[in-house]
Design a protein around this motif. Structure first.
Motif, PDB file in Angstrom:
ATOM      1  N   ARG A 237      69.874  -8.666  48.198  1.00  0.00           N
ATOM      2  CA  ARG A 237      69.084  -9.781  48.229  1.00  0.00           C
ATOM      3  C   ARG A 237      69.569 -11.127  47.316  1.00  0.00           C
ATOM      4  N   CYS A 238      70.658 -10.797  46.808  1.00  0.00           N
ATOM      5  CA  CYS A 238      71.529 -12.129  46.186  1.00  0.00           C
ATOM      6  C   CYS A 238      71.922 -12.874  47.299  1.00  0.00           C
TER       7      CYS A 238
ATOM      8  N   ASP B 291      65.873 -25.471  48.991  1.00  0.00           N
ATOM      9  CA  ASP B 291      64.817 -24.522  49.660  1.00  0.00           C
ATOM     10  C   ASP B 291      64.860 -25.006  50.999  1.00  0.00           C
TER      11      ASP B 291
ATOM     12  N   LEU C 222      74.133 -20.906  47.026  1.00  0.00           N
ATOM     13  CA  LEU C 222      73.629 -21.310  46.104  1.00  0.00           C
ATOM     14  C   LEU C 222      73.454 -22.927  45.710  1.00  0.00           C
ATOM     15  N   LYS C 223      74.000 -23.622  46.667  1.00  0.00           N
ATOM     16  CA  LYS C 223      73.823 -25.163  46.162  1.00  0.00           C
ATOM     17  C   LYS C 223      72.915 -25.636  47.428  1.00  0.00           C
TER      18      LYS C 223
ATOM     19  N   VAL D 146      66.483 -12.983  46.031  1.00  0.00           N
ATOM     20  CA  VAL D 146      66.822 -12.892  44.478  1.00  0.00           C
ATOM     21  C   VAL D 146      67.719 -13.735  44.041  1.00  0.00           C
ATOM     22  N   GLU D 147      67.562 -14.728  43.067  1.00  0.00           N
ATOM     23  CA  GLU D 147      68.264 -15.916  42.847  1.00  0.00           C
ATOM     24  C   GLU D 147      69.463 -15.320  41.680  1.00  0.00           C
TER      25      GLU D 147
ATOM     26  N   LEU E 165      67.931 -23.649  53.009  1.00  0.00           N
ATOM     27  CA  LEU E 165      68.013 -22.286  52.657  1.00  0.00           C
ATOM     28  C   LEU E 165      66.990 -21.550  53.689  1.00  0.00           C
TER      29      LEU E 165
ATOM     30  N   ARG F 194      69.212 -14.970  48.954  1.00  0.00           N
ATOM     31  CA  ARG F 194      68.765 -15.640  47.726  1.00  0.00           C
ATOM     32  C   ARG F 194      67.228 -15.269  47.787  1.00  0.00           C
TER      33      ARG F 194
ATOM     34  N   THR G 151      72.226 -15.249  38.904  1.00  0.00           N
ATOM     35  CA  THR G 151      72.222 -16.060  37.623  1.00  0.00           C
ATOM     36  C   THR G 151      73.604 -16.784  37.671  1.00  0.00           C
TER      37      THR G 151
ATOM     38  N   LYS H  16      73.704 -10.832  38.230  1.00  0.00           N
ATOM     39  CA  LYS H  16      72.251 -11.065  38.345  1.00  0.00           C
ATOM     40  C   LYS H  16      71.755 -10.285  36.989  1.00  0.00           C
TER      41      LYS H  16
ATOM     42  N   GLU I 224      71.195 -17.386  31.627  1.00  0.00           N
ATOM     43  CA  GLU I 224      72.307 -18.248  31.756  1.00  0.00           C
ATOM     44  C   GLU I 224      73.092 -18.628  30.747  1.00  0.00           C
TER      45      GLU I 224
END
Length: 360
Positions: free
Chosen positions: A84-85, A109, A105-106, A90-91, A112, A88, A93, A20, A27
């Motif tokens: 939090r990652c 919304d 991560l795939k 927190v998103e 999720l 998600r 990186t 992150k 990125e």
């Protein structure tokens, strides 16, 4: 039903090479390589040198079925960011977060949101209770979001109210509750959805020491019944020792060492880990299975003790049983014989490791 040994080896949640980064276009540092780096520390240095903030650097670990996995470190070590990652909030990186083998991560919304509502329970330091709702309505609220009917959601809410010991408080509002009681409401609310994975970020740190210990006891009692797969964040090593099956120590966004509490105490990876462990009284963390004497093969006629028995409780028994004590698992299977010599060997191993690392 308590998970079997094979269940405990089954991975429920995986964090794979998660980074992150905060800053402009983070990125750019992962184009074509994802989160896997030959030298993550060097890569993190390059990223920091560009003016970006590295909150998490190549973090990897597994959480097994029914396991309490504790992540700890000093303030700013990245432990709250990584939890939090995982959800998600927190998103990340770069990297992967796998729940039952599926990469979160795939997920869209919508997918999720459904996972958070049905498979994840989250409890944070701030209780986050809705002041205009009483206890039972606060607890039933996540079920309402799921579309659960009124009768069913209140039945479920009453069940978890009993589980966390809040009977008689159903009609109270948050302002009428103590800090410990409010935290129990937060725990009950997260449990109401019957999550597969439970994420707790320093849930007891705002409580005074006595209430905090009581909440730790309550947490362990609940876990003994529900056997959730848990990620628990704390900066308190004593708290981690009380509750952890395994632990990860973090520093500067990266994982320094992963292992059982006794692994970290007897074999700290570096001075940073040793700082956490050096004041821990070993007799309060060593357990019967840690002091098995490999030179003893004859166990007939010896008294038996459970594998999780603390050494401080064993000392009087060892004094009265020179031949040792049979250590058995939950099924009654003999794991070996614990002896005073086994205790001395374990302590000597830890002392030798510490001295060697200090001399190096």
């Amino acid at each position: 039903m308590k998970p079997s040994a094979s269940d405990l080896r089954e991975v429920k949640l995986s964090c794979r090479n998660v980074w992150k980064i905060y800053g402009a276009q983070p990125e750019q540092f992962f184009q074509g390589v994802g989160g896997r780096m030959a030298d993550a520390g060097q890569h993190a240095g390059i990223i920091r040198g560009s003016g970006h903030i590295v909150a998490n650097a190549d973090v990897s670990f597994d959480v097994h079925v029914g396991e309490i996995f504790v992540i700890m470190g000093l303030s700013g070590s990245g432990k709250s960011t990584i939890v939090r990652c995982l959800s998600r909030l927190v998103e990340p990186t770069a990297g992967e977060v796998l729940l039952d083998g599926e990469n979160l991560l795939k997920k869209s919304d919508e997918e999720l949101t459904d996972i958070r509502r049905h498979k994840m329970g989250m409890v944070f330091q701030s209780f986050g209770l809705m002041p205009h709702l009483n206890v039972i309505d606060n607890i039933a609220f996540p079920l309402k979001l799921q579309g659960v009917g009124e009768r069913e959601r209140y039945t479920q809410a009453k069940r978890v109210i009993e589980l966390v010991g809040l009977e008689g408080r159903e009609s109270n509002y948050p302002k009428e509750l103590s800090g410990g009681q409010q935290q129990r409401v937060g725990i009950a609310r997260s449990l109401a959805v019957e999550p597969d994975v439970w994420l707790l970020d320093e849930p007891f740190s705002a409580l005074d020491p006595l209430i905090r210990k009581q909440m730790q006891d309550e947490f362990l009692r609940i876990q003994s019944k529900l056997h959730k797969s848990i990620v628990f964040i704390t900066h308190d090593f004593q708290e981690a020792l009380r509750i952890a099956d395994r632990m990860a120590i973090m520093r500067d966004g990266a994982v320094v060492q992963i292992g059982s509490p006794i692994d970290l105490i007897l074999n700290p990876a570096d001075d940073y880990v040793r700082e956490f462990t050096q004041d821990v009284p070993w007799e309060r963390i060593l357990r019967a299975e840690d002091i098995l004497d490999n030179t003893i093969s004859q166990a007939d006629g010896l008294d038996r003790v459970p594998e999780g028995t603390l050494v401080e409780s064993l000392l009087p028994k060892l004094a009265g049983n020179a031949a040792g004590l049979v250590v058995e698992d939950a099924s009654g299977k003999c794991l070996g014989v614990a002896t005073a010599r086994g205790l001395a060997t374990a302590l000597a191993s830890g002392c030798a490791t510490t001295m060697t690392q200090q001399e190096g």
